[in-house]
Design an enzyme around this catalytic site. Structure first.
Site, PDB file in Angstrom:
ATOM      1  N   ARG A 177     -10.151  10.305 -12.398  1.00  0.00           N
ATOM      2  CA  ARG A 177      -9.488  10.398 -11.094  1.00  0.00           C
ATOM      3  C   ARG A 177      -8.895   9.066 -10.645  1.00  0.00           C
ATOM      4  O   ARG A 177      -8.243   9.003  -9.604  1.00  0.00           O
ATOM      5  CB  ARG A 177     -10.485  10.890 -10.043  1.00  0.00           C
ATOM      6  N   LYS A 178      -9.105   8.000 -11.408  1.00  0.00           N
ATOM      7  CA  LYS A 178      -8.686   6.656 -11.004  1.00  0.00           C
ATOM      8  C   LYS A 178      -7.325   6.290 -11.597  1.00  0.00           C
ATOM      9  O   LYS A 178      -7.061   6.565 -12.771  1.00  0.00           O
ATOM     10  CB  LYS A 178      -9.715   5.615 -11.431  1.00  0.00           C
ATOM     11  N   ASP A 226       0.825  -1.202   0.000  1.00  0.00           N
ATOM     12  CA  ASP A 226       0.000   0.000   0.000  1.00  0.00           C
ATOM     13  C   ASP A 226       0.862   1.256   0.000  1.00  0.00           C
ATOM     14  O   ASP A 226       0.558   2.238  -0.691  1.00  0.00           O
ATOM     15  CB  ASP A 226      -0.914  -0.019   1.224  1.00  0.00           C
TER      16      ASP A 226
END
Length: 256
Positions: free
Chosen positions: A219-220, A174
């Site tokens: 936005r992805k 992450d």
């Protein structure tokens, strides 16, 4: 608004969120930046801070010889020597890493619980003992749209006997993918990490985490990540990740 602006400036030296700009604008897929470094990142590099934090991505005495070897391999590519002398930026850039967002004088401008925020540390840098947990450094390659992390797994990250906890592995994935998404698209947060674990990682190992861009849609930002041993011959995990661009100063506003 002055409070938000002041706190926004504080964030300008950090990445994952330790390296995001509070009002970063994502680059469009057809943008042509003037250098290999995204526009918002160049602003970070040229912003001076009135305080100094220790960059925790630099070598320390706990790093193994393999960790140092890989660090030098990528760090030596951060600058390229020119034929006539001098140097220019190379294809890779080392990303600095710190342990917090706010300094003490900022806390007086917040309405949130100042006792909690004064103790706040970024989770992945919260264990201070050298070599005990997450030892890592991240390098970004803007031209190839790739990010690489070198991760040394400390003894406090145990899950299965003698091996790294799956949650610790997910934390590093992450972190790396977040840095990569921020470099590609501006300040972004995790939507999902779809992780497939193929093999456990022995405690004390040094591994490589690689992230590459699949595609961008508005936005992805869609990324693929894998964790391997240092020569790439063994794959420990594979991940499909999605990050979403946000206006991070909106998060700061909630604290005011």
């Amino acid at each position: 608004m002055q409070t938000i602006t002041r706190l926004g400036r504080t964030l300008k030296g950090f990445h994952h969120f330790e390296s995001v700009l509070p009002k970063a604008t994502p680059l469009r897929s057809n943008s042509e930046p003037t250098s290999s470094t995204p526009v918002w990142t160049r602003r970070v590099q040229t912003t001076s801070c009135s305080f100094k934090l220790k960059d925790l991505s630099l070598p320390n005495s706990s790093w193994s010889s393999e960790m140092m070897r890989l660090y030098e391999h990528y760090n030596n590519q951060c600058e390229v020597e020119l034929e006539g002398g001098g140097k220019r930026e190379g294809p890779w850039k080392r990303m600095p890493s710190y342990d917090r967002f706010f300094k003490k004088e900022d806390l007086g401008r917040l309405s949130s619980d100042k006792t909690i925020l004064s103790k706040a540390r970024l989770f992945i840098r919260s264990i201070r003992e050298l070599g005990a947990a997450f030892e890592f450094v991240i390098f970004n390659n803007s031209e190839e749209q790739k990010c690489v992390g070198i991760f040394q797994c400390g003894p406090l990250l145990e899950g299965p006997p003698g091996h790294v906890h799956g949650g610790a592995i997910a934390t590093m994935i992450d972190t790396l993918a977040g840095v990569h998404a921020n470099q590609l698209s501006g300040s972004s947060v995790t939507v999902y990490l779809n992780i497939t674990y193929h093999s456990p990682i022995p405690l004390g190992s040094t591994v490589l985490i690689e992230s590459s861009l699949d595609k961008k849609e508005g936005r992805k930002t869609f990324l693929s990540c894998k964790v391997t041993n240092t020569d790439g011959s063994k794959v420990y995990t594979e991940t499909a990740a999605l990050f979403l661009f946000i206006e991070i100063h909106n998060l700061i506003q909630e604290l005011c």
